[in-house]
Design an enzyme around this catalytic site. Structure first.
Site, PDB file in Angstrom:
ATOM      1  CD1 TRP A 128      -2.152  -2.234   1.696  1.00  0.00           C
ATOM      2  CD2 TRP A 128      -2.997  -1.198  -0.093  1.00  0.00           C
ATOM      3  NE1 TRP A 128      -3.156  -3.026   1.172  1.00  0.00           N
ATOM      4  CE2 TRP A 128      -3.682  -2.414   0.086  1.00  0.00           C
ATOM      5  CE3 TRP A 128      -3.347  -0.388  -1.168  1.00  0.00           C
ATOM      6  CZ2 TRP A 128      -4.714  -2.827  -0.774  1.00  0.00           C
ATOM      7  CZ3 TRP A 128      -4.373  -0.793  -2.022  1.00  0.00           C
ATOM      8  CH2 TRP A 128      -5.041  -1.997  -1.813  1.00  0.00           C
TER       9      TRP A 128
ATOM     10  CG  ASP B  20      -3.003   4.040   4.352  1.00  0.00           C
ATOM     11  OD1 ASP B  20      -4.041   3.935   5.038  1.00  0.00           O
ATOM     12  OD2 ASP B  20      -2.783   3.345   3.334  1.00  0.00           O
TER      13      ASP B  20
ATOM     14  CE  LYS C 131      -8.468  -2.045   4.683  1.00  0.00           C
ATOM     15  NZ  LYS C 131      -8.661  -3.250   3.894  1.00  0.00           N
TER      16      LYS C 131
HETATM   17  N1  PLP Z   1      -4.392   1.453   2.484  1.00  0.00           N
HETATM   18  C1  PLP Z   1      -4.444   0.293   3.146  1.00  0.00           C
HETATM   19  C2  PLP Z   1      -3.548   0.087   4.326  1.00  0.00           C
HETATM   20  C3  PLP Z   1      -5.311  -0.714   2.716  1.00  0.00           C
HETATM   21  O1  PLP Z   1      -5.368  -1.875   3.383  1.00  0.00           O
HETATM   22  C4  PLP Z   1      -6.136  -0.491   1.592  1.00  0.00           C
HETATM   23  C5  PLP Z   1      -7.089  -1.518   1.136  1.00  0.00           C
HETATM   24  O2  PLP Z   1      -7.151  -2.617   1.604  1.00  0.00           O
HETATM   25  C6  PLP Z   1      -6.030   0.734   0.940  1.00  0.00           C
HETATM   26  C7  PLP Z   1      -5.168   1.685   1.415  1.00  0.00           C
HETATM   27  C8  PLP Z   1      -6.865   1.026  -0.279  1.00  0.00           C
HETATM   28  O3  PLP Z   1      -8.147   1.285   0.119  1.00  0.00           O
HETATM   29  P1  PLP Z   1      -9.359   1.401  -0.909  1.00  0.00           P
HETATM   30  O4  PLP Z   1      -9.606   0.031  -1.426  1.00  0.00           O
HETATM   31  O5  PLP Z   1     -10.440   1.949  -0.040  1.00  0.00           O
HETATM   32  O6  PLP Z   1      -8.955   2.355  -1.973  1.00  0.00           O
END
Ligand code: PLP
Length: 368
Positions: free
Chosen positions: A106, A175, A199
């Site tokens: 990520w 994040d 989550k």
């Molecule tokens: N950041 C993290 C730590 C994630 O686990 C995820 C998705 O699982 C995201 C960002 C991306 O999120 P989204 O699918 O809402 O764009």
């Protein structure tokens, strides 16, 4: 073992507290006696104002968010923020560059997206595998970076920061999508925190952004208006139609967290739950193995292999099939890493973790 109920160990969208689902069900058709559903309500109505204000107030209370921070409820997911962060913040300094601590999928994706808008400095050598957090002595922070970015919990790899990185005075951006409200956080150490709700704090559709006020108003001119923090914060997240129902569900989840002891209680339970699973892995004589450095093993997502270090795929399939027969679902590891991943977000109970642990012990006895 007998199947008793379905237990969702999914990485997200993930399990919600039963009481939240029951309340949402009760209120689905007629919210609070007003004769319509939140799904049908105008985002400009006084009823929705109460819902969004209540959600924000609960969040402020649970995280003790200082007054000089704005809270926004946005669309576009965590991935939307991979763009919004550089679009709003990379121009804070003339050089238009940012430091990214890449420790998994990520943060790697976020860094790649930021490269569209400025210079990105990966602050440690490229990792061969995402199983550790490089020691901060090898970090090469760029003093002219507009911000330092990291992902607090890498959901795919199960790598979690158990400390707040020292940004050496630079603006810190995190994040926290997959460990938001799983423990207390000192918001004042950050310029910006964002988290998708699906989550730990609700359902898909809404992403929380907490940003220090003095960072607003510095967006690049190409920043789409819906991603412009100054515009969204200035309109209390109502510049355009927000994800109303997801904000309502988040409010219910925050209420549930508050009634269950807040972030301190979540932290205690999350340590206990993940401890139960890691203990079995550690004492299995290599039958189960977790590739992540013990210093940064995630309390939220526990990845492990079965049979041998690199995973015996046939045995892992058997493990997943057996778990599914007992009602334990969504335990398959992310397609990019394989193996098993047990996600143990706030709504997963200690009893749920114990059911998985008992199954792991039984499986070990049968196959080792
Ligand atoms: N950041 C993290 C730590 C994630 O686990 C995820 C998705 O699982 C995201 C960002 C991306 O999120 P989204 O699918 O809402 O764009």
């Amino acid at each position: 073992m007998d199947k008793k109920q379905t237990i969702n160990f999914g990485a997200g969208p993930a399990k919600l507290p039963q009481s939240v689902l029951l309340q949402a069900q009760k209120e689905l058709i007629d919210y609070n006696g007003i004769g319509i559903s939140v799904l049908e309500m105008s985002h400009r109505s006084s009823d929705f104002s109460k819902i969004i204000n209540n959600t924000e107030n609960l969040l402020r209370e649970l995280l003790d968010i200082p007054d000089n921070y704005k809270v926004m409820f946005l669309q576009g997911g965590g991935s939307g923020q991979f763009s919004a962060v550089p679009l709003n913040l990379i121009g804070l300094k003339e050089d238009r560059c940012a430091d990214y601590i890449v420790t998994g999928t990520w943060s790697a994706k976020a860094a790649k997206e930021a490269e569209k808008y400025g210079k990105v400095n990966i602050i440690h050598p490229k990792l061969d595998a995402y199983t550790k957090i490089p020691d901060s002595s090898v970090w090469s922070l760029n003093p002219s970076a507009s911000y330092v970015y990291y992902c607090c919990n890498e959901t795919v790899h199960g790598v979690e920061f158990n400390f707040v990185p020292d940004a050496k005075g630079a603006i810190l951006v995190s994040d926290m999508s997959s460990n938001f409200l799983s423990r207390p956080v000192d918001v004042s150490k950050f310029g910006l925190i964002f988290a998708g709700a699906q989550k730990n704090v609700g359902c898909a559709g809404v992403t929380v952004v907490i940003v220090r006020e003095d960072l607003l108003g510095k967006a690049l001119k190409e920043c789409p208006v819906v991603l412009d923090y100054q515009v969204q914060a200035g309109n209390n997240s109502l510049y355009n139609t927000p994800p109303c129902f997801s904000i309502y569900i988040m409010g219910l989840v925050l209420e549930w967290i508050k009634n269950n002891g807040g972030t301190e209680a979540m932290e205690r339970l999350n340590k206990q739950k993940s401890g139960i699973i890691y203990d079995i892995i550690n004492s299995s004589n290599g039958f189960y193995s977790c590739p992540v450095d013990p210093e940064c093993r995630s309390r939220m997502n526990v990845p492990f292999r079965v049979g041998k270090k690199e995973g015996d795929e046939a045995l892992e399939k058997k493990f997943l099939d057996g778990a599914s027969k007992l009602g334990m679902i969504s335990l398959k590891g992310h397609r990019s890493v394989g193996g098993i991943r047990a996600s143990l977000y706030n709504a997963v109970t200690v009893e749920d973790a114990e059911v998985l642990a008992a199954y792991m012990k039984e499986f070990l006895k049968e196959h080792h």
